[in-house]
Design a protein around this motif. Structure first.
Motif, PDB file in Angstrom:
ATOM      1  N   PRO A  30       0.742  -1.277   0.068  1.00 18.08           N
ATOM      2  CA  PRO A  30      -0.131   0.080   0.171  1.00 18.08           C
ATOM      3  C   PRO A  30       0.846   1.561   0.147  1.00 18.08           C
ATOM      4  CG  PRO A  30      -1.048  -1.762   1.539  1.00 18.08           C
ATOM      5  CD  PRO A  30       0.264  -2.018   1.100  1.00 18.08           C
ATOM      6  N   GLU A  31       2.077   1.364   0.774  1.00 14.74           N
ATOM      7  CA  GLU A  31       2.641   2.599   0.977  1.00 14.74           C
ATOM      8  C   GLU A  31       3.253   2.965  -0.631  1.00 14.74           C
ATOM      9  OE1 GLU A  31       5.229  -0.815   2.682  1.00 14.74           O
ATOM     10  OE2 GLU A  31       3.009   0.000   2.779  1.00 14.74           O
ATOM     11  N   ILE A  32       3.866   1.856  -1.275  1.00 15.34           N
ATOM     12  CA  ILE A  32       4.206   1.966  -2.680  1.00 15.34           C
ATOM     13  C   ILE A  32       3.267   2.519  -3.539  1.00 15.34           C
ATOM     14  CG2 ILE A  32       5.381   1.014  -4.549  1.00 15.34           C
ATOM     15  CD1 ILE A  32       6.676  -1.175  -2.631  1.00 15.34           C
ATOM     16  N   ARG A  33       2.169   1.954  -3.443  1.00 14.69           N
ATOM     17  CA  ARG A  33       0.885   2.415  -4.318  1.00 14.69           C
ATOM     18  C   ARG A  33       0.737   3.881  -4.285  1.00 14.69           C
ATOM     19  NH1 ARG A  33      -2.032  -1.313  -7.072  1.00 14.69           N
ATOM     20  NH2 ARG A  33      -1.738  -2.848  -5.150  1.00 14.69           N
ATOM     21  N   LEU A  34       0.834   4.162  -2.562  1.00 14.83           N
ATOM     22  CA  LEU A  34       0.207   5.558  -2.338  1.00 14.83           C
ATOM     23  C   LEU A  34       1.343   6.628  -2.970  1.00 14.83           C
ATOM     24  CD1 LEU A  34      -1.644   7.234  -0.517  1.00 14.83           C
ATOM     25  CD2 LEU A  34       0.272   7.200   1.269  1.00 14.83           C
ATOM     26  N   GLN A  35       2.752   6.175  -2.849  1.00 15.34           N
ATOM     27  CA  GLN A  35       3.841   7.006  -3.419  1.00 15.34           C
ATOM     28  C   GLN A  35       3.591   7.145  -4.834  1.00 15.34           C
ATOM     29  OE1 GLN A  35       6.251   8.559  -1.539  1.00 15.34           O
ATOM     30  NE2 GLN A  35       6.466   9.624  -3.424  1.00 15.34           N
ATOM     31  N   ALA A  36       3.335   6.106  -5.738  1.00 16.46           N
ATOM     32  CA  ALA A  36       2.935   6.282  -7.057  1.00 16.46           C
ATOM     33  C   ALA A  36       1.848   7.026  -7.558  1.00 16.46           C
ATOM     34  CB  ALA A  36       2.793   4.625  -7.578  1.00 16.46           C
ATOM     35  N   LEU A  37       0.939   7.101  -6.598  1.00 18.03           N
ATOM     36  CA  LEU A  37      -0.102   8.127  -6.632  1.00 18.03           C
ATOM     37  C   LEU A  37       0.251   9.404  -6.507  1.00 18.03           C
ATOM     38  CD1 LEU A  37      -3.394   7.805  -7.373  1.00 18.03           C
ATOM     39  CD2 LEU A  37      -3.627   7.812  -4.692  1.00 18.03           C
ATOM     40  N   TYR A  38       0.770   9.735  -5.471  1.00 17.84           N
ATOM     41  CA  TYR A  38       1.560  10.856  -5.305  1.00 17.84           C
ATOM     42  C   TYR A  38       2.398  11.592  -6.199  1.00 17.84           C
ATOM     43  CZ  TYR A  38       4.135  14.683  -3.089  1.00 17.84           C
ATOM     44  OH  TYR A  38       4.559  15.822  -2.766  1.00 17.84           O
ATOM     45  N   ASP A  39       3.358  10.626  -6.942  1.00 12.88           N
ATOM     46  CA  ASP A  39       4.107  11.015  -7.837  1.00 12.88           C
ATOM     47  C   ASP A  39       3.250  11.319  -9.142  1.00 12.88           C
ATOM     48  OD1 ASP A  39       6.149  11.096  -6.281  1.00 12.88           O
ATOM     49  OD2 ASP A  39       7.233   9.273  -7.144  1.00 12.88           O
ATOM     50  N   LEU A  40       2.221  10.575  -9.287  1.00 12.78           N
ATOM     51  CA  LEU A  40       1.329  10.671 -10.686  1.00 12.78           C
ATOM     52  C   LEU A  40       0.694  12.146 -10.397  1.00 12.78           C
ATOM     53  CD1 LEU A  40      -0.193   9.693 -12.965  1.00 12.78           C
ATOM     54  CD2 LEU A  40      -1.948   8.780 -11.454  1.00 12.78           C
ATOM     55  N   ALA A  41       0.175  12.508  -9.280  1.00 11.74           N
ATOM     56  CA  ALA A  41      -0.158  13.868  -9.078  1.00 11.74           C
ATOM     57  C   ALA A  41       0.545  14.785  -9.481  1.00 11.74           C
ATOM     58  CB  ALA A  41      -0.750  14.087  -7.549  1.00 11.74           C
ATOM     59  N   LEU A  42       1.892  14.801  -9.051  1.00 11.79           N
ATOM     60  CA  LEU A  42       3.131  15.589  -9.522  1.00 11.79           C
ATOM     61  C   LEU A  42       3.345  15.784 -11.156  1.00 11.79           C
ATOM     62  CD1 LEU A  42       5.965  14.901  -6.774  1.00 11.79           C
ATOM     63  CD2 LEU A  42       4.237  16.797  -6.855  1.00 11.79           C
ATOM     64  N   ASP A  43       3.037  14.626 -11.453  1.00 11.22           N
ATOM     65  CA  ASP A  43       3.307  14.590 -13.232  1.00 11.22           C
ATOM     66  C   ASP A  43       2.309  15.547 -13.731  1.00 11.22           C
ATOM     67  OD1 ASP A  43       5.160  12.739 -12.868  1.00 11.22           O
ATOM     68  OD2 ASP A  43       4.046  10.903 -13.198  1.00 11.22           O
ATOM     69  N   TYR A  44       0.683  15.377 -13.178  1.00  7.26           N
ATOM     70  CA  TYR A  44      -0.146  16.181 -13.850  1.00  7.26           C
ATOM     71  C   TYR A  44       0.116  17.440 -13.452  1.00  7.26           C
ATOM     72  CZ  TYR A  44      -3.125  11.867 -14.178  1.00  7.26           C
ATOM     73  OH  TYR A  44      -3.514  10.511 -14.366  1.00  7.26           O
ATOM     74  N   LYS A  45       0.551  17.848 -12.190  1.00  8.64           N
ATOM     75  CA  LYS A  45       0.657  19.256 -12.180  1.00  8.64           C
ATOM     76  C   LYS A  45       1.819  19.799 -13.020  1.00  8.64           C
ATOM     77  CE  LYS A  45       2.799  22.218  -8.518  1.00  8.64           C
ATOM     78  NZ  LYS A  45       3.525  22.436  -7.281  1.00  8.64           N
ATOM     79  N   LYS A  46       2.687  18.991 -13.489  1.00  3.93           N
ATOM     80  CA  LYS A  46       3.911  19.434 -14.178  1.00  3.93           C
ATOM     81  C   LYS A  46       3.283  19.576 -15.611  1.00  3.93           C
ATOM     82  CE  LYS A  46       8.434  20.279 -15.267  1.00  3.93           C
ATOM     83  NZ  LYS A  46       9.579  19.422 -14.834  1.00  3.93           N
ATOM     84  N   ALA A  47       2.380  18.856 -15.868  1.00  6.46           N
ATOM     85  CA  ALA A  47       1.914  18.871 -17.187  1.00  6.46           C
ATOM     86  C   ALA A  47       0.952  20.011 -17.577  1.00  6.46           C
ATOM     87  CB  ALA A  47       1.243  17.533 -17.701  1.00  6.46           C
TER      88      ALA A  47
END
Length: 265
Positions: free
Chosen positions: A104-121
């Motif tokens: 779960p903690e790895i999936r959560l980190q991937a979700l957080y990083d995905l949000a950063l991707d969206y922000k950068k885009a």
């Protein structure tokens, strides 16, 4: 140098280089595991020496030898995002999230990083919704609150920014009073611009109550009183800036000079 820290952070997010290498050695034939380990460490060295293109090449080789390890994918996605290859970063993080049997903690980190991707885009609605999902899954994820507040600020949604930081301050018990006061001032300025002077005054006063050293609140409240020809009240409010934050006294003096001129005093 910013891309380095982003890459390193994603690379070691609670997973550990040692654990990464150990698992690879135990789950693959010796030669393949050795080559994968060498490629990973080579990429890590390139990462530290500020050679992102060569780091990407090495990490790509590592994942071609071992597609199961998420650590290298995190590093790759971080590098892609910092190089502006946002679509590739998004695809990697989405693929990590959809993996079965993921901690779960790895999936959560991937979700957080995905949000950063969206922000950068520049996909701000997606970024906001994804950060909200991170907070729903882990209310203790402080970084998500701060990123979300930052997005609301960029959209000038001061009320939403205030509410998310208020939630964070209650949860962490940390002092975010100056930030909260700033948001209240911005809400007040919006009301003042729209001609809602009573509401503006209320928010400026609330900002001062939230943080008595909020210079902007005193300045704008004084401006509001001056507009209403309540000169004495305006000057009394501005004097608080000189007493509480003397380093910003010049902002008061410039106002006094202008306004004394206007009232011919």
């Amino acid at each position: 140098m910013e891309w380095i820290y982003g890459g390193i952070f994603s690379l070691i997010i609670g997973l550990g280089v040692g654990l990464f290498i150990g698992r690879r050695l135990s789950s693959h034939p010796f030669q393949e595991a050795k080559e994968s380990k060498v490629a990973f460490l080579t990429g890590f060295r390139y990462l530290l020496s500020n050679e992102p293109d060569r780091a990407i090449e090495a990490f790509m080789k590592a994942v071609s030898l071992d597609t199961d390890t998420v650590e290298t994918y995190f590093a790759l996605a971080s590098l892609f995002r910092d190089k502006g290859e946002i679509e590739r970063a998004i695809r990697i993080h989405q693929s990590i999230i959809t993996r079965p049997h993921l901690e779960p903690e790895i999936r959560l980190q991937a979700l957080y990083d995905l949000a950063l991707d969206y922000k950068k885009a520049g996909l701000l609605d997606r970024a906001i919704n994804t950060f909200k999902e991170v907070i729903r899954k882990d209310p203790a994820k402080k970084e998500a609150y701060l990123e979300l507040a930052n997005l609301y600020q960029s959209l000038k949604d001061w009320q939403a920014a205030y509410e998310i930081i208020e939630r964070l301050s209650k949860f962490t018990k940390e002092d975010y009073s100056l930030m909260l006061a700033h948001f209240l001032v911005e809400i007040g300025k919006k009301h003042q611009k729209e001609g809602n002077k009573k509401e503006a005054e209320s928010f400026y006063k609330k900002a001062i109550k939230t943080n008595k050293k909020c210079t902007d609140a005193y300045l704008h409240l004084g401006d509001l009183y001056f507009e209403e020809k309540n000169f004495k009240k305006a000057f009394n409010i501005w004097e608080n800036v000189i007493e509480l934050t003397p380093e910003y006294s010049f902002l008061v003096y410039s106002r006094l000079e202008k306004h004394f001129s206007e009232i011919k005093d």
